[in-house]
Each structure stands twice: as structure tokens, then as C-alpha cells.
Design a protein around this motif. Structure first.
Motif, mmCIF file in Angstrom:
data_model
loop_
_atom_site.group_PDB
_atom_site.id
_atom_site.type_symbol
_atom_site.label_atom_id
_atom_site.label_comp_id
_atom_site.label_asym_id
_atom_site.label_seq_id
_atom_site.Cartn_x
_atom_site.Cartn_y
_atom_site.Cartn_z
ATOM 1 N N ILE A 180 0.826 -1.211 0.000
ATOM 2 C CA ILE A 180 0.000 0.000 0.000
ATOM 3 C C ILE A 180 0.857 1.256 0.000
ATOM 4 O O ILE A 180 1.880 1.346 0.685
ATOM 5 C CB ILE A 180 -0.905 0.007 1.253
ATOM 6 C CG1 ILE A 180 -1.784 -1.259 1.283
ATOM 7 C CG2 ILE A 180 -1.765 1.260 1.318
ATOM 8 C CD1 ILE A 180 -2.441 -1.509 2.628
ATOM 9 N N ALA A 181 0.417 2.243 -0.774
ATOM 10 C CA ALA A 181 1.018 3.579 -0.728
ATOM 11 C C ALA A 181 -0.053 4.560 -0.255
ATOM 12 O O ALA A 181 -1.190 4.512 -0.719
ATOM 13 C CB ALA A 181 1.542 3.993 -2.099
ATOM 14 N N PHE A 182 0.312 5.427 0.686
ATOM 15 C CA PHE A 182 -0.589 6.490 1.147
ATOM 16 C C PHE A 182 0.006 7.819 0.697
ATOM 17 O O PHE A 182 1.138 8.156 1.050
ATOM 18 C CB PHE A 182 -0.723 6.460 2.671
ATOM 19 C CG PHE A 182 -1.727 7.460 3.209
ATOM 20 C CD1 PHE A 182 -3.031 7.072 3.488
ATOM 21 C CD2 PHE A 182 -1.365 8.785 3.440
ATOM 22 C CE1 PHE A 182 -3.955 7.974 3.980
ATOM 23 C CE2 PHE A 182 -2.284 9.695 3.933
ATOM 24 C CZ PHE A 182 -3.586 9.293 4.204
ATOM 25 N N LEU A 183 -0.761 8.559 -0.103
ATOM 26 C CA LEU A 183 -0.270 9.830 -0.633
ATOM 27 C C LEU A 183 -0.996 10.962 0.081
ATOM 28 O O LEU A 183 -2.165 11.245 -0.174
ATOM 29 C CB LEU A 183 -0.501 9.899 -2.147
ATOM 30 C CG LEU A 183 0.095 11.083 -2.897
ATOM 31 C CD1 LEU A 183 1.588 11.258 -2.567
ATOM 32 C CD2 LEU A 183 -0.092 10.914 -4.402
ATOM 33 N N GLY A 184 -0.297 11.615 1.013
ATOM 34 C CA GLY A 184 -0.897 12.650 1.845
ATOM 35 C C GLY A 184 -0.364 14.040 1.558
ATOM 36 O O GLY A 184 0.247 14.285 0.514
ATOM 37 N N VAL A 185 -0.592 14.955 2.513
ATOM 38 C CA VAL A 185 -0.152 16.339 2.368
ATOM 39 C C VAL A 185 0.655 16.733 3.600
ATOM 40 O O VAL A 185 0.813 15.953 4.540
ATOM 41 C CB VAL A 185 -1.351 17.296 2.190
ATOM 42 C CG1 VAL A 185 -2.126 16.950 0.924
ATOM 43 C CG2 VAL A 185 -2.276 17.281 3.409
ATOM 44 N N ILE A 240 -3.111 2.914 -4.136
ATOM 45 C CA ILE A 240 -2.661 4.215 -3.620
ATOM 46 C C ILE A 240 -3.858 4.870 -2.944
ATOM 47 O O ILE A 240 -4.877 5.154 -3.589
ATOM 48 C CB ILE A 240 -2.103 5.126 -4.726
ATOM 49 C CG1 ILE A 240 -0.889 4.479 -5.394
ATOM 50 C CG2 ILE A 240 -1.721 6.488 -4.144
ATOM 51 C CD1 ILE A 240 -0.251 5.327 -6.497
ATOM 52 N N VAL A 241 -3.741 5.076 -1.654
ATOM 53 C CA VAL A 241 -4.785 5.735 -0.880
ATOM 54 C C VAL A 241 -4.437 7.219 -0.808
ATOM 55 O O VAL A 241 -3.355 7.586 -0.338
ATOM 56 C CB VAL A 241 -4.883 5.132 0.535
ATOM 57 C CG1 VAL A 241 -5.914 5.888 1.375
ATOM 58 C CG2 VAL A 241 -5.241 3.657 0.450
ATOM 59 N N CYS A 242 -5.325 8.058 -1.286
ATOM 60 C CA CYS A 242 -5.050 9.494 -1.426
ATOM 61 C C CYS A 242 -5.791 10.295 -0.360
ATOM 62 O O CYS A 242 -6.967 10.035 -0.086
ATOM 63 C CB CYS A 242 -5.471 9.976 -2.812
ATOM 64 S SG CYS A 242 -4.718 9.031 -4.152
#
Length: 335
Positions: A180-185, A240-242
């Protein structure tokens, strides 16, 4: 020793303008934009409020509610504003909007500016709360409600970012995803950058065979596109969880450019529940926040505070996980 209170002369000297110009500004008269910014910067940067300004804050207020937003092109802000406007109209109040373009100095200027215009209360959709914000809230002596961010000293209406992040994490695991990839800010944004990620991380801690990497981008779709391209090429995650739907749209574009099939080759999720996520193909699985409802509640609460009524220090807005076609069921595929 007590702190000397600012006078018009002090402000005029620091701003490099005439006393009459400062007086005209404080009384709502016409001054150039450049001069206005000079005077406002002095008021903010020195940490003082001049006598005349403080006195004006005690004058009779209007039925106007000032609303400060970080971006004009934000779906969340737009929907929240609709809710605020509709509810204020029903309560015989008016809304005055100030856009800050995610500039903290402009945000502070807006707060002081609204106070000078004698608004009855302020609704602030902030991305972060600094010491300068807290100082401003103390000085202006006007009810303030935060929308989207939590601070223990200020009345707040928050989306359940941690809880929704946790629910998304459980959902992703239930679908069999383990790479899993988590793409945050940025973590300067506590709600989106920290709370959503921490809730998601907590869910994943409950399994042992999970490989998750946390990445950071901006709220921009184009920046998300660039970052997602690098993630896909280097790590080849199954999902990818955004942290926002905007980021998810950028990831969808990156996947398309790489020739990947959604969800067979790459699954994608978002947070927000933007209208576009339902009409694109494949539809985006996302956490839906009820922004308009939140705006209506914020409007009711600020009017209650203005009228001296009791309001909960923290109000929670509801959310719902919307399952669509952008997530593959890896357990079925394995079987």
C-alpha cells in the motif's frame, strides 16, 4: 512593567504614513491597497491594537458573519460556503467572504479586517492555527468558529478525519491489499495531513503482513500526478490511498499515462466525496464528507455564540465510505 498601548501616532510612524491616513483607515475610510497593507502589517506584527481600533470593536455590531476561506477553487470550501450562506439567510444574517489563497498573513489580515468592519462573528476555514491566530482571536473579542480544524481553545466544527482514515484503512485491508502507498499532504495541516494519515496507520497496525509507505504531495492534481508517477515506477503498489479526491484524480491520470488498468493493475481511493468522483469511470471509492451540512451547522453555531447561547466546544460532522469501482478485491483474485 505594563506594556505601552499603541497610539495612532505610533502606527503612523511605523507604517510611514500620516496620522490622518491611519485615522481614516481605522474609521473605514478610503485608503489605497498598499497603504492599507502597511497599516495592517504594523497592527499584526507589533502585537498591539491601537486605542481607536479597540474602541471601535466595542461599538454596536452588525448581523454580518465574516467567513475566511483558504482557496476559491476548493470543492470543500465551496460546498461549505453554500451551507453557511443558506443557513445565515434563514437566520436573517449575511455572509461576507474573504479568500486568502492559503497565505497565513492574508488570513490574519482578514481576521483583523473583519473585526474593523464590526462583523458579529467569524467562521474560519483554516489549514493551520498558529500563535498569531490565537493572539488575534483574543484581541478582536468576537466569536470565532473553526471549520475543518481542531484547537482546544477555540470553538471547532471538525470532519472526523481520524475516524474516517481508520475506516478507509480497514476497508483497504478487507479488500486484501497489503502493498500500500498512502499519498498525503503536509503535516502543517493537522486535519488532512495528520489525522487522516494517523487513523489509516492505526488500522494497518492491526495486521502483521502489511507493507505501507507514506508519501507527501500538495493539494494540486498536477503535483499528485508527478508524485504518483514516481511511486508507481519505484514501488509498484497494489493500491494508492489518497488524502483528498483531488490527489486521487491526479493519481488516476498518472495511472492512465502509464497504461495501467483501474482497478486491475492499480486500485485508488480518495477522501472528500466530490461530485466528480461519481461520474468519472471507473467511479472513485472515497470517504464522503457532508460539507454543506457542516456549513449549516457552523452558521447556526456562530449565531448562537453571537447571541450568547451555549454551543459545544467541538462539533463533529458526519462521514460515509462510498464504495465504487476503483478498488480491486485482491482476496477474490488470490482465490
Amino acid at each position: 512593567m505594563g506594556v505601552k498601548e499603541m497610539t495612532i501616532s505610533d502606527i503612523a510612524k511605523l507604517a510611514g504614513v500620516a496620522k490622518s491616513t491611519v485615522s481614516r483607515y481605522l474609521n473605514g475610510g478610503s485608503v489605497s491597497e498598499e497603504t492599507k497593507r502597511k497599516i495592517e502589517n504594523v497592527i499584526i506584527n507589533t502585537g498591539y491594537i491601537p486605542n481607536t481600533f479597540a474602541q471601535s470593536l466595542k461599538a454596536k455590531r452588525t448581523n454580518i458573519i465574516g467567513t475566511v476561506i483558504p482557496r476559491l477553487d476548493s470543492y470543500a470550501a465551496a460546498k461549505t460556503l453554500i451551507g453557511i450562506d443558506e443557513e445565515l439567510r434563514a437566520l436573517n444574517c449575511q455572509m461576507l467572504i474573504s479568500n486568502t489563497s492559503q497565505d497565513l498573513d492574508r488570513e490574519l489580515e482578514s481576521i483583523y479586517g473583519f473585526a474593523r468592519q464590526k462583523v458579529a462573528g467569524i467562521i474560519l476555514m483554516a489549514t493551520q492555527i498558529t500563535d498569531a491566530h490565537l493572539e488575534a482571536f483574543k484581541k478582536i473579542q468576537i466569536p470565532v468558529i473553526l471549520v475543518g480544524q481542531l484547537h482546544h481553545e477555540i470553538y471547532s466544527l471538525i470532519h472526523q478525519d481520524y475516524e474516517s482514515g481508520y475506516e478507509m484503512g480497514k476497508y483497504v485491508l478487507l479488500k486484501g491489499h497489503r502493498n500500500i502507498a498512502f499519498l498525503g499532504v503536509t503535516e502543517k495541516d493537522i486535519a488532512v495531513g495528520v489525522r487522516r494519515k494517523e487513523g489509516f496507520k492505526k488500522a494497518l497496525e492491526e495486521v502483521v503482513d502489511c507493507n505501507v509507505r507514506f508519501h507527501e504531495t500538495s493539494f494540486s492534481m498536477m503535483e499528485a500526478l508527478k508524485q504518483a508517477t514516481l511511486i508507481i515506477e519505484k514501488y509498484k503498489p497494489s493500491i494508492i490511498v489518497c488524502a483528498t479526491d483531488n490527489i486521487a484524480l491526479g493519481v488516476l491520470k498518472a495511472a492512465s499515462l502509464k497504461g495501467l488498468r483501474i482497478p486491475e493493475d492499480l486500485s485508488i481511493t480518495g477522501f472528500g466525496g466530490y461530485d466528480v468522483t461519481e461520474v468519472i469511470h471507473p467511479g472513485l471509492t472515497t470517504i464522503k464528507y457532508f460539507y454543506k451540512d457542516a456549513g449549516q451547522v457552523a452558521a447556526r453555531n456562530i449565531v448562537k455564540l453571537v447571541n450568547g447561547e451555549d454551543v459545544n466546544k467541538v462539533t463533529h460532522s458526519k462521514f460515509k465510505l462510498i464504495e465504487r469501482e476503483s478498488v480491486d478485491n485482491r482476496i477474490v483474485n488470490i482465490l
